[in-house]
Design a protein around this motif. Structure first.
Motif, PDB file in Angstrom:
ATOM      1  N   UNK A 153       0.926  -1.268  -0.117  1.00  0.00           N
ATOM      2  CA  UNK A 153       0.027   0.016  -0.100  1.00  0.00           C
ATOM      3  C   UNK A 153       0.912   1.295  -0.024  1.00  0.00           C
ATOM      4  N   UNK A 154       0.713   2.206  -0.921  1.00  0.00           N
ATOM      5  CA  UNK A 154       1.454   3.281  -0.987  1.00  0.00           C
ATOM      6  C   UNK A 154       0.608   4.651  -1.186  1.00  0.00           C
ATOM      7  N   UNK A 155       1.523   5.697  -0.726  1.00  0.00           N
ATOM      8  CA  UNK A 155       0.502   6.820  -0.599  1.00  0.00           C
ATOM      9  C   UNK A 155       0.229   7.542  -1.731  1.00  0.00           C
ATOM     10  N   UNK A 156       1.209   7.713  -2.391  1.00  0.00           N
ATOM     11  CA  UNK A 156       1.026   8.690  -4.005  1.00  0.00           C
ATOM     12  C   UNK A 156       0.317   9.766  -3.662  1.00  0.00           C
ATOM     13  N   UNK A 157       0.526  10.409  -2.942  1.00  0.00           N
ATOM     14  CA  UNK A 157      -0.082  11.799  -2.240  1.00  0.00           C
ATOM     15  C   UNK A 157      -0.693  12.514  -3.329  1.00  0.00           C
ATOM     16  N   UNK A 180      -6.439   6.373   9.781  1.00  0.00           N
ATOM     17  CA  UNK A 180      -5.720   5.215   9.239  1.00  0.00           C
ATOM     18  C   UNK A 180      -4.822   4.728  10.189  1.00  0.00           C
ATOM     19  N   UNK A 181      -3.665   5.732  10.184  1.00  0.00           N
ATOM     20  CA  UNK A 181      -2.624   5.512  11.219  1.00  0.00           C
ATOM     21  C   UNK A 181      -2.782   5.168  12.725  1.00  0.00           C
ATOM     22  N   UNK A 182      -3.897   5.701  12.955  1.00  0.00           N
ATOM     23  CA  UNK A 182      -4.435   5.384  14.739  1.00  0.00           C
ATOM     24  C   UNK A 182      -4.705   3.814  14.763  1.00  0.00           C
ATOM     25  N   UNK A 183      -5.156   3.281  13.528  1.00  0.00           N
ATOM     26  CA  UNK A 183      -5.437   1.822  13.788  1.00  0.00           C
ATOM     27  C   UNK A 183      -4.534   1.028  13.068  1.00  0.00           C
ATOM     28  N   UNK A 184      -3.152   1.771  13.156  1.00  0.00           N
ATOM     29  CA  UNK A 184      -2.157   0.704  12.658  1.00  0.00           C
ATOM     30  C   UNK A 184      -1.921   0.337  11.247  1.00  0.00           C
ATOM     31  N   UNK A 185      -2.741   1.185  10.274  1.00  0.00           N
ATOM     32  CA  UNK A 185      -2.812   1.192   8.918  1.00  0.00           C
ATOM     33  C   UNK A 185      -1.803   2.136   8.494  1.00  0.00           C
ATOM     34  N   UNK A 186      -0.638   1.865   8.266  1.00  0.00           N
ATOM     35  CA  UNK A 186       0.144   2.869   7.701  1.00  0.00           C
ATOM     36  C   UNK A 186       0.724   2.265   6.423  1.00  0.00           C
ATOM     37  N   UNK A 219       6.630  14.463   5.662  1.00  0.00           N
ATOM     38  CA  UNK A 219       6.113  15.640   6.867  1.00  0.00           C
ATOM     39  C   UNK A 219       4.671  15.474   7.129  1.00  0.00           C
ATOM     40  N   UNK A 220       3.863  15.024   6.157  1.00  0.00           N
ATOM     41  CA  UNK A 220       2.440  14.840   6.570  1.00  0.00           C
ATOM     42  C   UNK A 220       2.446  13.635   7.510  1.00  0.00           C
ATOM     43  N   UNK A 221       3.263  12.667   6.847  1.00  0.00           N
ATOM     44  CA  UNK A 221       2.951  11.210   7.640  1.00  0.00           C
ATOM     45  C   UNK A 221       3.552  11.533   8.900  1.00  0.00           C
ATOM     46  N   UNK A 227       9.776   4.447  10.847  1.00  0.00           N
ATOM     47  CA  UNK A 227       8.833   3.826   9.945  1.00  0.00           C
ATOM     48  C   UNK A 227       8.664   4.796   8.433  1.00  0.00           C
ATOM     49  N   UNK A 228       9.033   6.101   8.790  1.00  0.00           N
ATOM     50  CA  UNK A 228       8.785   7.031   7.618  1.00  0.00           C
ATOM     51  C   UNK A 228      10.046   6.675   6.811  1.00  0.00           C
ATOM     52  N   UNK A 229      11.233   6.551   7.500  1.00  0.00           N
ATOM     53  CA  UNK A 229      12.483   6.484   6.736  1.00  0.00           C
ATOM     54  C   UNK A 229      12.596   5.084   6.064  1.00  0.00           C
ATOM     55  N   UNK A 230      11.974   3.917   6.707  1.00  0.00           N
ATOM     56  CA  UNK A 230      11.890   2.681   6.230  1.00  0.00           C
ATOM     57  C   UNK A 230      11.168   2.783   4.759  1.00  0.00           C
ATOM     58  N   UNK A 231       9.854   3.637   4.697  1.00  0.00           N
ATOM     59  CA  UNK A 231       8.785   3.788   3.641  1.00  0.00           C
ATOM     60  C   UNK A 231       9.370   4.434   2.413  1.00  0.00           C
TER      61      UNK A 231
END
Length: 388
Positions: free
Chosen positions: A253-257, A270-276, A302-304, A313-317
């Motif tokens: 699953x990819x953001x593609x903002x 979504x993040x609050x439910x662990x769906x990052x 930055x939005x993440x 987690x952001x750096x990994x992504x």
């Protein structure tokens, strides 16, 4: 031995152990090499207190500069954001990929890989009717697509299909079924072939559950936090079970903002439910290279951060996970000895900033990621004036 660069005292991530540590990085001949504890180098960079990362990877962008109405210039937008590798998301198809490669990809300092569009003319936007997605036409185009994989095996990483009202409405899930079929046939020829699907304003005949049932392990569902048409949430804002099941089978699953494919509320809930996201990507295009509400990969990071995703987690992504997705971990995505010296030095700085989205959402951030220096194959391609 005199090294080309020693980047000392940096904070380095270990994505296998999920830890940070202080470490010196040694560079010689465009590669990361084993250090000897000395400071014998042509250039020494003191990265004390800063994050030293593998060069960032933007897995969903548009770089066919001058070739279609979406293409941004990779060498303008990437170095200043720490990006050393980008993947073009189907800007070109079989009719124009040769031009994209000859006039663009092979001349860029930034490394550019690509998905090829199943539509011969590639992705276009801003029209009532987008690129063609007739399943019969996709099948007819197969021989030419396979020819491109054979011609550019180190560049083309998969197929791009845009499922949206302006492209696939009326065809249901048939364009995706045909695209997955073609991907399987291409892989039978010996080529890795990701199916990267733009899931924007979905038509009613192509529901999320049906899309996810068709996607395979390693395929990419992009624009996961978008806010038009069917969304990833149930009525109570819980994540739909189809997404949980798809993640279990290995769909990415990819953001593609982009400018419109996300909201602050969707990210937060979504993040609050662990769906990052597995992968953070920009979907950058020419018209919006520097325009709010979203411009570039650093803005997406930055939005993440603002919406609750942690730094590691952001750096990994934006490093390890996209490199793994395109099967390039032997070259990029880590700072392991022997890998290419594509490096991004990034800081987190206090800065009170207003973030907003196209749907009325607004949040205030107290800190942001700031790129300080980018090295591509061991050579600097960007450096902030205040970072010595």
């Amino acid at each position: 031995m005199q090294f080309d660069y020693i980047i000392k005292n940096g904070i380095v991530a270990d994505f296998e152990k999920n830890t940070f540590s202080s470490k010196d990085i040694y560079v010689s001949g465009g590669r990361i090499v084993e250090g000897d504890g000395s400071l014998d180098a042509k250039n020494i960079v003191d990265a004390g207190g800063k994050y030293v990362l593998p060069g960032l990877i933007d897995l969903h962008a548009h770089y066919f500069y001058g070739g279609n109405n979406l293409g941004a210039s990779a060498d303008i937008v990437c170095p200043s954001q720490g990006i050393t590798t980008g993947v073009d998301a189907g800007s070109a198809g079989t009719m124009n990929f040769d031009v994209f490669y000859r006039d663009g990809i092979m001349n860029m300092t930034t490394e550019v890989k690509a998905y090829i569009s199943v539509s011969p003319e590639g992705v276009k936007a801003g029209f009532i009717n987008g690129e063609g997605s007739n399943p019969a036409d996709i099948e007819t185009n197969y021989a030419e697509i396979l020819k491109m994989f054979r011609k550019y095996p180190d560049v083309i990483k998969g197929l791009k299909l845009r499922i949206a009202k302006e492209t696939t409405e009326g065809y249901g899930l048939e364009p995706l079924k045909k695209t997955v079929e073609l991907a399987n046939r291409i892989e039978a020829e010996g080529y890795r072939c990701i199916v990267a699907v733009h899931c924007g304003n979905l038509p009613e005949d192509a529901p999320i559950e049906g899309i996810l049932e068709l996607l395979r392990k390693g395929d990419s569902y992009t624009h996961v936090y978008q806010n038009l048409g069917e969304k990833i949430f149930n009525e109570d804002r819980s994540i739909k079970n189809a997404l949980i099941k798809a993640r279990e089978k290995g769909v990415l699953f990819e953001t593609g903002n982009g400018s419109i494919h996300w909201t602050l509320q969707n990210l937060t809930d979504a993040f609050a439910q662990g769906f990052e996201p597995d992968i953070i990507s920009s979907d950058i295009v020419l018209k919006l290279m520097w325009d709010k509400p979203s411009f570039g990969l650093l803005h997406c990071m930055n939005t993440a951060l603002l919406c609750g995703m942690d730094e590691l987690s952001i750096f990994r992504a934006v490093t390890y996970s996209p490199a793994k997705a395109i099967e390039m971990l032997d070259e990029i995505g880590t700072l392991d000895v022997g890998t290419r010296a594509d490096i991004a030095i990034v800081d987190i700085m206090p800065s009170r900033q207003r973030f907003y989205d196209r749907f009325g959402g607004e949040k205030i951030s107290e800190k942001v990621f700031v790129p300080l220096m980018t090295l591509r194959e061991g050579q600097p391609v960007f450096r902030q004036t205040f970072f010595y």
